[in-house]
Scaffold this motif. Sequence first.
Motif, short mmCIF file in Angstrom:
data_model
loop_
_atom_site.label_atom_id
_atom_site.label_comp_id
_atom_site.label_asym_id
_atom_site.label_seq_id
_atom_site.Cartn_x
_atom_site.Cartn_y
_atom_site.Cartn_z
N LEU A 68 0.84 -1.19 0.00
CA LEU A 68 0.00 0.00 0.00
C LEU A 68 0.88 1.24 0.00
CD1 LEU A 68 -2.57 -1.03 2.76
CD2 LEU A 68 -3.10 -0.67 0.34
N SER A 69 0.37 2.30 -0.57
CA SER A 69 1.09 3.56 -0.49
C SER A 69 0.84 4.18 0.89
CB SER A 69 0.61 4.53 -1.58
OG SER A 69 -0.70 4.99 -1.29
N VAL A 70 1.72 5.07 1.28
CA VAL A 70 1.52 5.78 2.55
C VAL A 70 0.19 6.52 2.51
CG1 VAL A 70 2.41 7.62 4.03
CG2 VAL A 70 3.98 5.94 3.08
N LYS A 71 -0.15 7.08 1.36
CA LYS A 71 -1.42 7.80 1.22
C LYS A 71 -2.60 6.86 1.46
CE LYS A 71 -3.87 10.79 -2.04
NZ LYS A 71 -3.81 11.43 -3.35
N GLU A 72 -2.55 5.66 0.89
CA GLU A 72 -3.63 4.69 1.09
C GLU A 72 -3.73 4.27 2.56
OE1 GLU A 72 -3.79 2.21 -3.09
OE2 GLU A 72 -2.01 1.97 -1.81
N LEU A 73 -2.58 4.00 3.18
CA LEU A 73 -2.57 3.63 4.59
C LEU A 73 -3.14 4.76 5.45
CD1 LEU A 73 0.84 1.83 5.18
CD2 LEU A 73 -1.42 0.95 5.78
N SER A 74 -2.74 5.96 5.15
CA SER A 74 -3.21 7.13 5.88
C SER A 74 -4.73 7.23 5.81
CB SER A 74 -2.56 8.39 5.29
OG SER A 74 -3.05 9.53 5.91
N ARG A 75 -5.28 7.02 4.63
CA ARG A 75 -6.73 7.08 4.44
C ARG A 75 -7.42 5.93 5.19
NH1 ARG A 75 -9.64 4.12 1.75
NH2 ARG A 75 -8.02 3.34 0.39
N MET A 76 -6.91 4.72 5.05
CA MET A 76 -7.53 3.55 5.69
C MET A 76 -7.55 3.66 7.21
SD MET A 76 -5.89 0.43 3.47
CE MET A 76 -6.63 -0.85 4.46
N ALA A 95 -7.21 6.48 8.96
CA ALA A 95 -7.63 7.81 9.40
C ALA A 95 -6.53 8.48 10.23
CB ALA A 95 -8.94 7.76 10.17
N LEU A 96 -5.30 8.39 9.72
CA LEU A 96 -4.13 9.01 10.35
C LEU A 96 -3.47 9.96 9.38
CD1 LEU A 96 -2.37 5.94 12.03
CD2 LEU A 96 -3.64 7.76 13.19
N GLU A 97 -2.97 11.05 9.90
CA GLU A 97 -2.19 11.97 9.08
C GLU A 97 -0.88 11.29 8.69
OE1 GLU A 97 -3.04 15.02 7.92
OE2 GLU A 97 -5.01 14.66 8.80
N PRO A 98 -0.37 11.55 7.48
CA PRO A 98 0.92 10.97 7.09
C PRO A 98 2.03 11.29 8.10
CG PRO A 98 -0.16 11.90 5.18
CD PRO A 98 -1.00 12.28 6.38
N ALA A 99 2.00 12.46 8.71
CA ALA A 99 3.03 12.81 9.70
C ALA A 99 2.94 11.94 10.94
CB ALA A 99 2.89 14.28 10.08
N THR A 100 1.77 11.43 11.26
CA THR A 100 1.59 10.51 12.39
C THR A 100 1.98 9.10 11.97
OG1 THR A 100 -0.22 11.86 13.23
CG2 THR A 100 -0.10 9.59 14.03
N LEU A 101 1.66 8.74 10.75
CA LEU A 101 1.93 7.40 10.23
C LEU A 101 3.42 7.16 9.99
CD1 LEU A 101 0.67 4.77 9.23
CD2 LEU A 101 0.28 5.89 7.02
N SER A 102 4.13 8.17 9.56
CA SER A 102 5.54 8.01 9.20
C SER A 102 6.41 7.41 10.32
CB SER A 102 6.10 9.35 8.73
OG SER A 102 7.43 9.19 8.31
N PRO A 103 6.32 7.92 11.56
CA PRO A 103 7.14 7.30 12.61
C PRO A 103 6.74 5.85 12.90
CG PRO A 103 6.18 9.38 13.37
CD PRO A 103 5.63 9.10 12.02
#
Length: 149
Positions: free
Chosen positions: A58-66, A68-76
């Motif tokens: 999955l892309s980071v964008k897809e994960l972020s959407r699934m 419901a997390l901001e990419p900045a929260t998901l990245s770490p």
Amino acid sequence: MISALNVEDPLDLERQVCFALSIASRNVVALYRPLLDPMNLTHPQYLVMLALWGRAPLSVKELSRMLALEPATLSPLLKRLEAVGYVTRSRDAADERMLAVALTPEGAALRERALEIPPAIVAKLGMSLDELRDLHGVLTRVIAAAERR
């Protein structure tokens, strides 16, 4: 002052949906901790792994959407999962702007151990599957209503 004559206080803590959701969330997530610790996962990391076990890569964008997390929260979260060897992150060959997240063989194999978690949580809660399905349905409607704001 609110009278005690059959008038309910709209600010009574025990009546607040936000309070019940907050306490329920904290308590349920705490039930996961002893199950996830041996797998070297936190609850947010477990949610990422659930998404990936279902649909990787999955892309980071897809994960972020699934999630419901901001990419900045998901990245770490992704960095820590990569550091323990469960995922890889790489630029998408078709679009260099997109970061693709894939499971490593170790991350994919972890799914087998994770299969023990849902029944353990059901047992710890002591609720029937029908009650939990109903609760999930109600919470899904609450989420949708809040997102429509």
